[in-house]
Design an enzyme around this catalytic site. Structure first.
Site, PDB file in Angstrom:
ATOM      1  N   GLY A   1       0.802  -1.211   0.000  1.00  0.00           N
ATOM      2  CA  GLY A   1       0.000   0.000   0.000  1.00  0.00           C
ATOM      3  C   GLY A   1       0.837   1.263   0.000  1.00  0.00           C
ATOM      4  N   CYS A   2       0.444   2.225   0.852  1.00  0.00           N
ATOM      5  CA  CYS A   2       1.086   3.544   0.859  1.00  0.00           C
ATOM      6  C   CYS A   2       2.560   3.481   1.235  1.00  0.00           C
ATOM      7  CB  CYS A   2       0.350   4.462   1.827  1.00  0.00           C
ATOM      8  SG  CYS A   2      -1.386   4.723   1.439  1.00  0.00           S
ATOM      9  N   ALA A   3       2.964   2.430   1.925  1.00  0.00           N
ATOM     10  CA  ALA A   3       4.366   2.311   2.342  1.00  0.00           C
ATOM     11  C   ALA A   3       5.236   1.662   1.278  1.00  0.00           C
ATOM     12  CB  ALA A   3       4.451   1.496   3.639  1.00  0.00           C
TER      13      ALA A   3
END
Length: 261
Positions: A151-153
């Site tokens: 995801g965002c990481a």
């Protein structure tokens, strides 16, 4: 308590980021347009929608890019159709970003020893790294590491994995590439708070970098990560018949305030 991040490196030194490039699709979506679309799409929420719409104003976003024309968001598509579009556009964007990174670093594709690809908004098998080998003409013995689900990481963790590979492969630069096509995950049937927040935040694009022990560029000296207990339901996907259903817990701000430091 002080927590130290594990250092990256070996006896030959620490890896460096030699180049970093991006690529975006052609369709531009302004936040005012996204908000107007949301008012049409989420009208079923009734008066409650007025309380939720300010998320578009408070997101700090003015412009995003999309691989699809904005009006196409109003068309219902199967997961199969969405994923076919994902593979086509993801490969185009990640290839463009990778070519720009190679040019910045003054390298030829044949010099790359490993490729790390990161994406969580679609599925490709053979994976994007295999497709990149064909598209860019990378060596046949290129080491491949496809990563899904971060995801965002994904961008920063992908860079950390690329740095670790660069230390394990002295003399063989590592290409790492990230691509997300969030527009393709939007589902008309989902009128949840999470889907409204996602519609206000995310766009499409790709980034690519070159990491190696030799060369000029910022040092990548340390990286680390921590997985909180009892947090698996905080962010993620719900697998639905028409695609990925976004999952955002309302407790995310409280979790960050209480635990992140």
């Amino acid at each position: 308590m002080e927590h130290r991040l594990p250092r990256i490196g070996n006896g030959l030194g620490a890896p460096r980021l030699l180049a970093l490039a991006t690529a975006v699709p052609p369709h531009v979506l302004r936040q005012s347009e996204a908000k107007a679309l949301a008012e049409r799409i989420f009208a079923a929420r009734g008066p409650e929608l007025e309380r939720l719409l300010p998320v578009f104003d408070h997101a700090g976003i003015e412009t995003r890019h999309s691989c699809l024309p904005p009006q196409q968001c109003l068309e219902r598509q199967s997961w199969k159709a969405r994923n076919q579009i994902y593979v086509e556009h993801a490969l185009e964007l990640v290839s463009a970003a990778s070519e720009r990174a190679l040019e910045q670093a003054g390298m030829q594709p044949a010099e790359i020893g490993a490729v790390v690809t990161v994406s969580t908004t679609g599925l490709a098998t053979p994976s994007l790294d295999a497709l990149l080998i064909e598209r860019l003409g990378l060596r046949r013995d290129t080491i491949r590491l496809p990563i899904f689900g971060l995801g965002c990481a994904g961008g920063v963790l992908g860079m950390a994995r690329a740095a670790a590979l660069a230390c394990a492969l002295p003399g063989r630069p590592v290409l790492f590439a990230v691509v997300e096509l969030c527009a393709l995950t939007f589902r008309l049937a989902d009128v949840s708070n999470s889907n409204i927040v996602a519609a206000a935040l995310f766009g499409d694009g790709a980034g690519a970098g070159i990491v190696a022990l030799d060369g000029e560029g910022p040092l990548l000296v340390a990286a680390g990560e921590h997985t909180w207990g009892a947090s698996l339901d905080v962010m993620g996907w719900r697998i639905e018949d028409d695609g990925f259903g976004v999952l955002f817990s309302r407790d995310i701000p409280a979790l960050i305030r209480a635990r992140y430091r």
